[in-house]
Structure formats: C-alpha cells, structure tokens
Design a protein around this motif. Structure first.
Motif, PDB file in Angstrom:
ATOM      1  N   HIS A  80       0.845  -1.199   0.000  1.00  0.00           N
ATOM      2  CA  HIS A  80       0.000   0.000   0.000  1.00  0.00           C
ATOM      3  C   HIS A  80       0.889   1.261   0.000  1.00  0.00           C
ATOM      4  O   HIS A  80       1.888   1.305   0.718  1.00  0.00           O
ATOM      5  N   PRO A  81       0.506   2.283  -0.783  1.00  0.00           N
ATOM      6  CA  PRO A  81       1.366   3.471  -0.878  1.00  0.00           C
ATOM      7  C   PRO A  81       1.643   4.140   0.482  1.00  0.00           C
ATOM      8  O   PRO A  81       2.741   4.666   0.691  1.00  0.00           O
ATOM      9  N   ALA A  82       0.680   4.099   1.404  1.00  0.00           N
ATOM     10  CA  ALA A  82       0.903   4.742   2.718  1.00  0.00           C
ATOM     11  C   ALA A  82       2.038   4.052   3.464  1.00  0.00           C
ATOM     12  O   ALA A  82       2.811   4.699   4.181  1.00  0.00           O
ATOM     13  N   PRO A 103       3.400   0.651  -5.658  1.00  0.00           N
ATOM     14  CA  PRO A 103       2.171   0.859  -4.885  1.00  0.00           C
ATOM     15  C   PRO A 103       1.014   0.019  -5.415  1.00  0.00           C
ATOM     16  O   PRO A 103       0.854  -0.138  -6.626  1.00  0.00           O
ATOM     17  N   LEU A 104       0.224  -0.513  -4.486  1.00  0.00           N
ATOM     18  CA  LEU A 104      -1.038  -1.171  -4.862  1.00  0.00           C
ATOM     19  C   LEU A 104      -1.954  -0.086  -5.393  1.00  0.00           C
ATOM     20  O   LEU A 104      -2.186   0.920  -4.717  1.00  0.00           O
ATOM     21  N   THR A 105      -2.472  -0.283  -6.601  1.00  0.00           N
ATOM     22  CA  THR A 105      -3.316   0.765  -7.168  1.00  0.00           C
ATOM     23  C   THR A 105      -4.737   0.279  -7.408  1.00  0.00           C
ATOM     24  O   THR A 105      -5.596   1.042  -7.796  1.00  0.00           O
ATOM     25  N   SER A 106      -4.976  -1.011  -7.191  1.00  0.00           N
ATOM     26  CA  SER A 106      -6.301  -1.537  -7.485  1.00  0.00           C
ATOM     27  C   SER A 106      -6.764  -2.386  -6.311  1.00  0.00           C
ATOM     28  O   SER A 106      -5.958  -2.921  -5.552  1.00  0.00           O
ATOM     29  N   ILE A 116      -7.715 -11.988  -6.163  1.00  0.00           N
ATOM     30  CA  ILE A 116      -7.498 -11.472  -4.813  1.00  0.00           C
ATOM     31  C   ILE A 116      -8.155 -10.106  -4.677  1.00  0.00           C
ATOM     32  O   ILE A 116      -7.968  -9.231  -5.523  1.00  0.00           O
ATOM     33  N   GLU A 117      -8.916  -9.935  -3.595  1.00  0.00           N
ATOM     34  CA  GLU A 117      -9.461  -8.612  -3.288  1.00  0.00           C
ATOM     35  C   GLU A 117      -8.594  -7.981  -2.199  1.00  0.00           C
ATOM     36  O   GLU A 117      -8.239  -8.634  -1.220  1.00  0.00           O
ATOM     37  N   VAL A 118      -8.255  -6.711  -2.395  1.00  0.00           N
ATOM     38  CA  VAL A 118      -7.415  -6.009  -1.426  1.00  0.00           C
ATOM     39  C   VAL A 118      -8.319  -5.184  -0.518  1.00  0.00           C
ATOM     40  O   VAL A 118      -9.078  -4.339  -0.989  1.00  0.00           O
ATOM     41  N   LEU A 119      -8.254  -5.456   0.796  1.00  0.00           N
ATOM     42  CA  LEU A 119      -9.017  -4.658   1.752  1.00  0.00           C
ATOM     43  C   LEU A 119      -8.037  -3.750   2.493  1.00  0.00           C
ATOM     44  O   LEU A 119      -7.120  -4.250   3.163  1.00  0.00           O
ATOM     45  N   HIS A 120      -8.200  -2.451   2.351  1.00  0.00           N
ATOM     46  CA  HIS A 120      -7.333  -1.536   3.102  1.00  0.00           C
ATOM     47  C   HIS A 120      -7.810  -1.531   4.550  1.00  0.00           C
ATOM     48  O   HIS A 120      -8.952  -1.167   4.835  1.00  0.00           O
ATOM     49  N   THR A 121      -6.950  -1.966   5.466  1.00  0.00           N
ATOM     50  CA  THR A 121      -7.331  -2.106   6.874  1.00  0.00           C
ATOM     51  C   THR A 121      -6.301  -1.399   7.763  1.00  0.00           C
ATOM     52  O   THR A 121      -5.559  -2.049   8.497  1.00  0.00           O
TER      53      THR A 121
END
Ligand SMILES: [Zn+2]
Length: 203
Positions: A80-82, A103-106, A116-121
């Motif tokens: 993740h970019p952060a 960076p993950l962009t999608s 794969i689904e990316v969940l920002h947590t």
C-alpha cells in the motif's frame, strides 16, 4: 480456482509467508519475512512462476527478504502506498536504502486464475491491508487480526480508532472465512467474532 496455499515459516521474528499457486502455473507470495531460501526450488517443484509478492504491511519482519526474492524470481513486489512512504522514511533513517516496491493501485488483483481482493485495513500501520481470496474464503491478515488478538497500535503509524474501523470491515465477512495471519496459528472469522465484538464494543 484451484489454488494451493503453503505456509512458510519462520525466521528470527516468527513471521509467516504464504505461497499461493494457481492452476495456470502462476504463483503469488504473501509477505517476505521468513528466510525463503528454498523458495526457488519449491517453485521449481511446483512448476510455478512467482509473479507477485504482496506485502500486508511494511514492517521489517514482513518484508526483510523482499529484495532477495524479487532478484531471485523476477517477481514484482506491491504494498500500500501509505506504507511504502512510512517504510521509506524509516529505512533511510535506520537501515539504508529501502526495498523497491510498487504501490497497490487496485482493489482487485488477478494472477492467472488467482483472484485477490485487497481490503485496506489501516490501524496497525497506515497502509496495512488484508488480502481476500474470495472464491476460497481465505483472508491473509498480516498483523491486523490474529488467533485471539488484534494488531498493536502503539508503534509509529499505529492508530487504534483506525484499527477499530478496519476490524468492523473484517467483522462483515462470513464465519467460515479462514484467517491466515502474519504470526501464529490460523483461525476463522467465526472463531474471532467474540473477540471482535468486544473490541468493537458490541456487547
Ligand atoms: Zn507489524
């Protein structure tokens, strides 16, 4: 999707990596903390090419071998970019040149037949993510959710309110979703539901 999931242990920090291989000879590695010296041979045995290294969060114990793996396999590493930003500052101050990661962009990643689904947590770190294998109901949680516990928020970049919001998102998943964390034993959402309720003040 007929993905095979292998758990790779452990290294000095007892962090875990998971190797996913699909039906089309393509593989994905979740985190790169353990030594992973045998990975090229393992990929050979599985007749699989490593396409991506997906980082759950940019703490040292989860990515210390990412540069080595990228060099050995030609895979791309994503985070993740952060967390790439957080890691860059920390490495330059304490460890030297940070590993190269894109960076993950999608929120959806497809590698062959692996979806794969990316969940920002965010919470444990600002760029913590969980990776959900939707078809197989498997969630890779890094240091956000463990068997009987949740990630600490007292390290730089940690935020307990954000973690609570992230855990709310995870709480929405079905009971049977298998949780594969960055440390310790596997669990399920159903197993952790009681802890999560307590954390979220729901009882
Ligand atoms: Zn961590």
């Amino acid at each position: 999707m007929g993905a095979l999931i292998g758990r790779i242990c452990c290294g000095p920090f007892h962090s875990l990596s998971y190797l996913l291989t699909g039906d089309e000879g393509k593989a994905v590695l979740i985190d790169a903390g353990p030594p992973l010296d045998d990975l090229p041979r393992l990929l050979d045995d599985l007749n699989a090419d490593l396409e991506l290294v997906l980082i759950t969060h940019a703490h040292y114990d989860h990515l210390m071998n990412v540069s080595k793996i990228v060099k050995l396999t030609g895979a791309r590493a994503l985070a993740h970019p952060a967390d790439i930003e957080m890691m860059g500052k920390y490495w330059l101050e304490h460890l030297g040149r940070p590993p190269d990661m894109e960076p993950l962009t999608s929120s959806e990643i497809v590698v062959g037949d692996i979806e794969i689904e990316v969940l920002h947590t965010p919470g444990h770190t600002p760029g913590s993510v969980c990776y959900l294998l939707k078809g197989l109901k498997v969630l890779f949680t890094g240091d956000t959710l463990f068997l009987g516990g949740v990630g600490r928020t007292d390290l730089p970049g940690g935020d307990s309110e954000m973690l609570r919001r992230s855990l709310r998102k995870i709480f929405e998943l079905e009971d049977e979703v298998l949780v594969l964390p960055g440390h310790g034993s596997e669990t399920t959402i159903g197993n952790e539901r009681k802890n999560l309720k307590e954390m979220l003040g729901m009882q």
